[in-house]
Design a protein around this motif. Structure first.
Motif, PDB file in Angstrom:
ATOM      1  N   SER A 186      -3.334  16.387  -5.528  1.00 53.41           N
ATOM      2  CA  SER A 186      -3.338  15.238  -4.620  1.00 53.41           C
ATOM      3  C   SER A 186      -3.597  13.945  -5.384  1.00 53.41           C
ATOM      4  N   ALA A 187      -3.090  12.831  -4.829  1.00 51.40           N
ATOM      5  CA  ALA A 187      -3.219  11.524  -5.481  1.00 51.40           C
ATOM      6  C   ALA A 187      -3.302  10.433  -4.422  1.00 51.40           C
ATOM      7  N   ARG A 188      -3.666   9.245  -4.856  1.00 49.15           N
ATOM      8  CA  ARG A 188      -3.799   8.090  -3.968  1.00 49.15           C
ATOM      9  C   ARG A 188      -3.294   6.853  -4.694  1.00 49.15           C
ATOM     10  N   ASP A 189      -3.188   5.737  -3.955  1.00 44.53           N
ATOM     11  CA  ASP A 189      -2.855   4.475  -4.613  1.00 44.53           C
ATOM     12  C   ASP A 189      -4.144   3.797  -5.086  1.00 44.53           C
ATOM     13  N   LYS A 190      -4.031   2.608  -5.668  1.00 46.58           N
ATOM     14  CA  LYS A 190      -5.203   1.926  -6.217  1.00 46.58           C
ATOM     15  C   LYS A 190      -5.074   0.420  -5.962  1.00 46.58           C
TER      16      LYS A 190
ATOM     17  N   ALA B 145       1.341   5.766  -0.261  1.00 44.48           N
ATOM     18  CA  ALA B 145       0.794   7.109  -0.047  1.00 44.48           C
ATOM     19  C   ALA B 145       1.752   8.112  -0.676  1.00 44.48           C
TER      20      ALA B 145
ATOM     21  N   LYS C 233      -6.446  12.271  -7.811  1.00 43.89           N
ATOM     22  CA  LYS C 233      -7.836  12.350  -7.347  1.00 43.89           C
ATOM     23  C   LYS C 233      -8.602  13.258  -8.299  1.00 43.89           C
TER      24      LYS C 233
ATOM     25  N   TYR D  14      -0.387   4.993  -8.870  1.00 46.40           N
ATOM     26  CA  TYR D  14      -0.588   6.406  -8.537  1.00 46.40           C
ATOM     27  C   TYR D  14      -1.764   6.918  -9.349  1.00 46.40           C
TER      28      TYR D  14
ATOM     29  N   ASN E 258       1.314  15.699  -1.996  1.00 51.84           N
ATOM     30  CA  ASN E 258       0.819  16.528  -3.095  1.00 51.84           C
ATOM     31  C   ASN E 258       1.992  16.979  -3.953  1.00 51.84           C
TER      32      ASN E 258
ATOM     33  N   ARG F 160       0.878  -1.173   0.000  1.00 52.51           N
ATOM     34  CA  ARG F 160       0.000   0.000   0.000  1.00 52.51           C
ATOM     35  C   ARG F 160       0.915   1.224   0.000  1.00 52.51           C
TER      36      ARG F 160
ATOM     37  N   GLU G   5      -2.815   9.140 -14.397  1.00 50.14           N
ATOM     38  CA  GLU G   5      -2.517   7.970 -13.571  1.00 50.14           C
ATOM     39  C   GLU G   5      -1.189   7.334 -13.984  1.00 50.14           C
TER      40      GLU G   5
END
Length: 293
Positions: free
Chosen positions: A83-87, A62, A132, A129, A65, A60, A168
């Motif tokens: 901002s971004a997140r994992d998948k 993180a 959002k 990555y 920004n 996982r 992405e």
């Protein structure tokens, strides 16, 4: 008297000869005694030069920004503080089916101990990555196309409808790295060892970025886009002498200055840099390349 003297000399000669013979036999036996090699005990796992290990697990991630700068024909602008997140993939058979392993956020390690307690480790970190989509970000720069220039309002652009940009690295944010790791045995039992490691790595970023900018056909290809560096630490439980459970934490920095945003080798590209964190766990196997009794 003379006879006694002669008998004494004869007896002493026989005795001296016997002692000499016994001495020579003992010396000869010592010389020809077979050499017995010193018994080598199998070393502790993850501790000796020549040992190796392989590992596969899942992560996982993180991300901080970042500012993303886009440039190409008719535009040159920057989106700030994106901002971004994992998948992560939903847990299921995909995590265990080898034909689908690249779908998950996975990690691979191959380690070789170049010195006692010091390993050279080749790693592949397949992170994901995703920008959002539901966010409004600050904009600076220019766009010549009036349709997309009109989407900028009061120095900001709303990304939520996906018309302006989707961004992405999901096939993925691939960090191919080489690291040095120091190992220390914390617990040694009959069938279980607990080993702590710490180290650092550096490598190249080889993402397959899925990007759609201004309604262009989506860019979707592998490309060397930049570099990364990291610090890492892990706990390794070795059981039955060879099998290993590994849990690792990692923090690092990624700088990608050549992200492809359109197809057909156009000059369009993006650049960004950010800090990342990662936790991972999985299973491995450790073995010796040298023979021990």
């Amino acid at each position: 008297m003379k006879n006694l003297l002669v008998a004494g000399i004869l007896m002493s000669g026989i005795a001296f000869g016997q002692v000499k013979k016994d001495t020579l036999e003992k010396e000869y036996k010592l010389e020809v005694a077979p050499y017995k090699a010193e018994k080598k005990e199998k070393p502790l796992p993850l501790s000796k030069k020549g040992q190796m290990f392989v590992f596969f697990g899942w992560n996982r991630g993180a991300f901080s920004n970042s500012d993303i700068h886009f440039s190409g024909n008719g535009y040159d602008f920057q989106l700030n503080n994106v901002s971004a997140r994992d998948k992560p993939t939903k847990f299921g058979i995909v995590y265990f089916d080898p034909s689908w392993f690249t779908v998950t956020q996975y990690n691979f390690r191959l380690g070789y101990f170049i010195k006692d307690d010091l390993a050279l480790v080749l790693g592949i970190d397949h992170m994901k990555y995703v920008m959002k989509q539901n966010q409004t970000v600050d904009f600076s720069g220019h766009i010549s196309d009036p349709k997309y220039a009109a989407m900028v309002q009061n120095g900001q652009v709303d990304l939520s409808d996906s018309q302006f940009l989707t961004f992405e690295h999901t096939d993925g944010l691939n960090y191919e790295n080489l690291g040095l790791e120091k190992y220390k045995n914390l617990v040694h039992k009959k069938n279980i060892d607990l080993v702590w490691s710490y180290g650092a790595g550096i490598g190249v970023m080889f993402p397959k970025s899925n990007i759609k900018l201004f309604g262009n056909e989506r860019s979707d290809r592998f490309h060397v886009a930049g570099m990364g560096a990291d610090l890492r630490s892990s706990l390794n439980m070795v059981f039955w002498k060879n099998w290993m459970l590994r849990a690792e934490v990692k923090a690092g920095y990624i700088n990608m200055w050549d992200i492809k945003t359109t197809l057909n080798n156009k000059p369009d590209k993006a650049r960004q840099d950010f800090v990342f964190g990662q936790v991972l766990a999985g299973i491995g196997y450790t073995f010796n390349t040298k023979k021990y009794n």
